[in-house]
Design an enzyme around this catalytic site. Structure first.
Site, PDB file in Angstrom:
ATOM      1  N   ASP A   1       0.979  -1.228  -0.085  1.00 20.84           N
ATOM      2  CA  ASP A   1       0.037  -0.087   0.084  1.00 20.84           C
ATOM      3  C   ASP A   1       0.757   0.993  -0.013  1.00 20.84           C
ATOM      4  O   ASP A   1       1.906   1.257   0.786  1.00 20.84           O
ATOM      5  CB  ASP A   1      -0.841  -0.051   1.160  1.00 20.84           C
TER       6      ASP A   1
ATOM      7  N   GLU B   1       1.623  -0.308  -5.206  1.00 24.68           N
ATOM      8  CA  GLU B   1       0.764   0.802  -5.343  1.00 24.68           C
ATOM      9  C   GLU B   1       1.743   2.169  -5.543  1.00 24.68           C
ATOM     10  O   GLU B   1       2.247   2.688  -4.583  1.00 24.68           O
ATOM     11  CB  GLU B   1      -0.315   1.107  -4.201  1.00 24.68           C
TER      12      GLU B   1
END
Length: 708
Positions: free
Chosen positions: A346, A383
């Site tokens: 993330d 990401e």
């Protein structure tokens, strides 16, 4: 009640590995803190009584000792003594009992903010809070080693991978076949009906939203809301206890889940949050890292304030050896002990911004991950952005990383709502070579997606122009306004049959583009079942029917499910549609390049055509005779050639099929104007035939030749 510090003998033990490990008739404890002047291990009995044991051994900044007589199941924490100097980021406060960063189990306790705050009046100018946090915050738990076998890892090649992003709780909370006590748990994902559903859908890997132990962050604690998604980690080694069907069994149940999925040939990928923690900014609670050694764990400025690259109040320091060790140890633990096959990081750009500056794809943390002999064999997904404008770094990660391709999402959405030409679409259909080829990556480095957990569901993407986030408790301010959606003429739910039919077709167009593009496709759980969040594009606090997958049989949902299965099967059976190398114009058996783009008149696109932004129609011919896909034995696998026709215009268009060089016959295979993609049965078409392509449609033809 706290008992006096124990005088029982504590053996020195050793500093590594960190954490709590049963051995030699006791448990060896080791925790890192370079700022502490003394560290007490606090053993908490079932009645809440606390026994403190001072760890006197300090090696490499790690406090350690082996405590005889301690057994698995023992609850514990740490109290850190030393300077309290917030301007320098040092916040030692022995009134706060701290979770072990390496704890493999953490109690499911919601922190009470008033007791967990480490300061009085003000986080910088105020003094340390004397309020004891014991009984008001989570505790660490000594875990037993070992557990159920996690099975043989499928080791699916990336070019054969179909990722399915799901939430452990939300996926089975409403599943009628899962026993009520197992719904929303790790064991819920092991139910035969659930596993069979994934297999029949064609999924090869599930990507689980965060399963590290998490607690609600400060703003949610203050407002009485709950973090449903889980992007607020407290411990990076402990599976989230709230997903266990039996309290205290989270590790065993997690391993059982992995084994069940592996047995079905499905890999397990984890969405991991190594960019920030649940402690929030400096006005947040002291639960673990902040009290142990904030300067070693967090990015801080010259005034002791947290540098926030994540939008969550703090940022872990990717240049700190303490952080590098913790993150790689965590990943290695889940990969080796718990059988996990890969990780999606993330806000991964934040991990490449040492000291909070510019992005470095070879930062200490990112490099340590890719150079680790265990982690290098895992699927690694970044990401490629963080919460800042400077953090948008799509296509800029090092060669071993794949990336969520936000430009695929945006470009495909824009095309199908009729807003752009075909130039960008061609890049996305063919693997995004413009983003990933320069540093030796392959097409599967592009994780293609249309929707994900954050943002509209597929149904909402074609049903709403604007977000409707009032239920989140932030007066609609949260969530992006850049949705690139189109409601097909009516905002929200409607009984207008024409609007509903158009929405269904648009959803099929988006899914077909996703599954037939070169790269690695990712589906968001429930999209194939026509799941809606009623226009909410950020339901991170809604642990209810808004976020849970609805398993109720419904005609539109069943049609879309059948269409999605058909698409996944077509992709799996057609190597030319998922090639592991970029198209490069190489000559094929047909004497034509491996990829040719066509205009509606049947002629190849010219350079000028690409810059005509009024174009809404594109033909894509892929040669399969020299497909570069290989089977597991390394043998090259030939395929038929394929013709894809995409038309986003709002009126039908006449299209001329390519000449005989590209196929002696064109067999209809997929038609998005049909509810399940089969279309009206028609005989194969011939080169040069003219067809009428309906408005907003995608057609797929198998292009066959008898020549060699």
């Amino acid at each position: 009640m706290a008992l006096p510090t124990s005088t029982a003998p504590v053996l020195p033990g050793r500093p590594f590995p960190l954490g709590a490990h049963p051995e030699a008739g006791g448990v060896r404890f080791a925790v890192s803190s370079s700022t502490a002047e003394a560290v007490e291990l606090c053993l908490i009995a079932e009645d809440g009584t606390e026994r403190r044991v001072e760890l006197t051994e300090r090696t490499f900044g790690i406090w350690h000792g082996l405590v005889p007589g301690v057994t698995p199941g023992q609850r514990y924490g740490y109290r850190v003594h030393g300077r309290y100097d917030p301007v320098r980021g040092v916040r030692c406060n022995p009134a706060k009992i701290l979770v072990d960063p390496y704890a493999r189990r953490i109690t499911p306790v919601r922190p009470e903010l008033d007791q967990a705050l480490g300061y009085l009046d003000h986080p910088i100018t105020g003094g340390p809070s004397p309020v004891d946090s014991l009984g008001h915050v989570p505790l660490s738990v000594v875990a037993s080693p070992g557990g159920p076998d996690t099975g043989t890892q499928p080791d699916t090649p990336f070019e054969e991978t179909l990722i399915y992003e799901l939430h452990v709780r939300g996926f089975t909370m409403r599943h009628p076949d899962v026993p009520p006590h197992q719904r929303g748990t790790y064991l819920g994902l092991t139910h035969p009906s659930v596993v069979d559903y994934l297999v029949r859908l064609g999924v090869t890997a599930v990507e689980l939203l965060p399963v590290h132990a998490f607690v609600d962050e400060p703003q949610l604690l203050r407002s009485g809301r709950h973090n449903y998604w889980g992007y607020a980690s407290l411990g990076f080694f402990a599976p989230h206890p709230g997903y266990a069907s039996v309290a205290g069994r989270e590790i065993a149940e997690f391993r059982t889940m992995v084994a069940a999925l592996h047995a079905a040939g499905i890999e397990v990928l984890l969405d991991v949050v190594y960019n920030h923690t649940c402690e929030g900014g400096i006005d947040g609670p002291t639960l673990s890292l902040r009290g142990l050694d904030a300067p070693a764990y967090y990015l801080l400025d010259s005034h002791g304030l947290d540098v926030d690259l994540t939008g969550c109040g703090n940022t872990l320091n990717p240049a700190s050896p303490t952080v590098v060790r913790m993150v790689t140890d965590s990943m290695r633990y889940f990969a080796t002990e718990l059988g996990v096959d890969g990780f999606r990081l993330d806000l991964a750009t934040a991990l490449g911004r040492p000291h909070g500056g510019g992005f470095d794809p070879y930062s200490p943390l990112l490099t340590a991950i890719t150079c680790d002999p265990v982690l290098a064999r895992c699927k690694l997904i970044a990401e490629p952005w963080d919460a800042t404008a400077a953090g948008y770094r799509i296509g800029q990660f090092a060669p071993q990383w794949t990336e969520w391709n936000g430009r695929f999402r945006d470009g495909v959405r824009d095309f199908w709502r009729g807003g752009v030409g075909v130039r960008d679409l061609a890049y996305r259909l063919s693997g995004s070579e413009d983003l990933y080829a320069a540093n030796t990556r392959r097409p599967w480095a592009s994780i293609n997606f249309i929707t994900a957990h954050d943002g509209f569901t597929l149904r909402d993407l074609v049903s709403y122009n604007e977000k409707h986030n009032e239920a989140n408790g932030e007066e609609g301010r949260d969530g992006t306004n850049d949705n690139r959606s189109w409601n097909c003429g009516v905002e929200g739910e409607t009984d207008d049959e024409a609007v509903l039919a158009l929405r269904d077709r648009q959803a099929r167009n988006l899914l077909a583009t996703l599954l037939l593009s070169t790269g690695t496709p990712m589906l968001c759980a429930g999209d194939e079942r026509w799941r809606t969040q009623h226009g909410n594009n950020n339901p991170y606090v809604l642990d209810d029917e808004t976020s849970w997958v609805d398993w109720t049989p419904e005609e539109r949902a069943e049609d879309l499910l059948a269409f999605t299965r058909r698409l996944a099967r077509l992709r799996a059976e057609s190597p030319a549609l998922r090639q592991p190398q970029f198209f490069d114009g190489r000559p094929t058996h047909a004497g034509e390049p491996d990829l040719v783009w066509f205009r509606p008149d049947g002629n190849p696109m010219t350079g000028a055509d690409w810059f005509d932004d009024s174009r809404r129609t594109l033909g894509m011919w892929i040669d399969g005779s020299q497909s570069l896909s290989r089977n597991r034995e390394g043998v090259q696998v030939p395929d038929d050639s394929w013709l894809l026709l995409l038309h986003a215009g709002d009126h039908p268009v006449d299209v001329v099929l390519p000449s005989v060089h590209y196929g002696e016959r064109f067999e209809p295979v997929l038609d998005t104007t049909s509810r399940v993609g089969t279309g009206v049965p028609t005989p194969p078409l011939r080169p040069g035939d003219m067809i009428t392509l309906p408005a907003r449609a995608l057609l797929v033809y198998r292009a066959t030749r008898t020549t060699t």
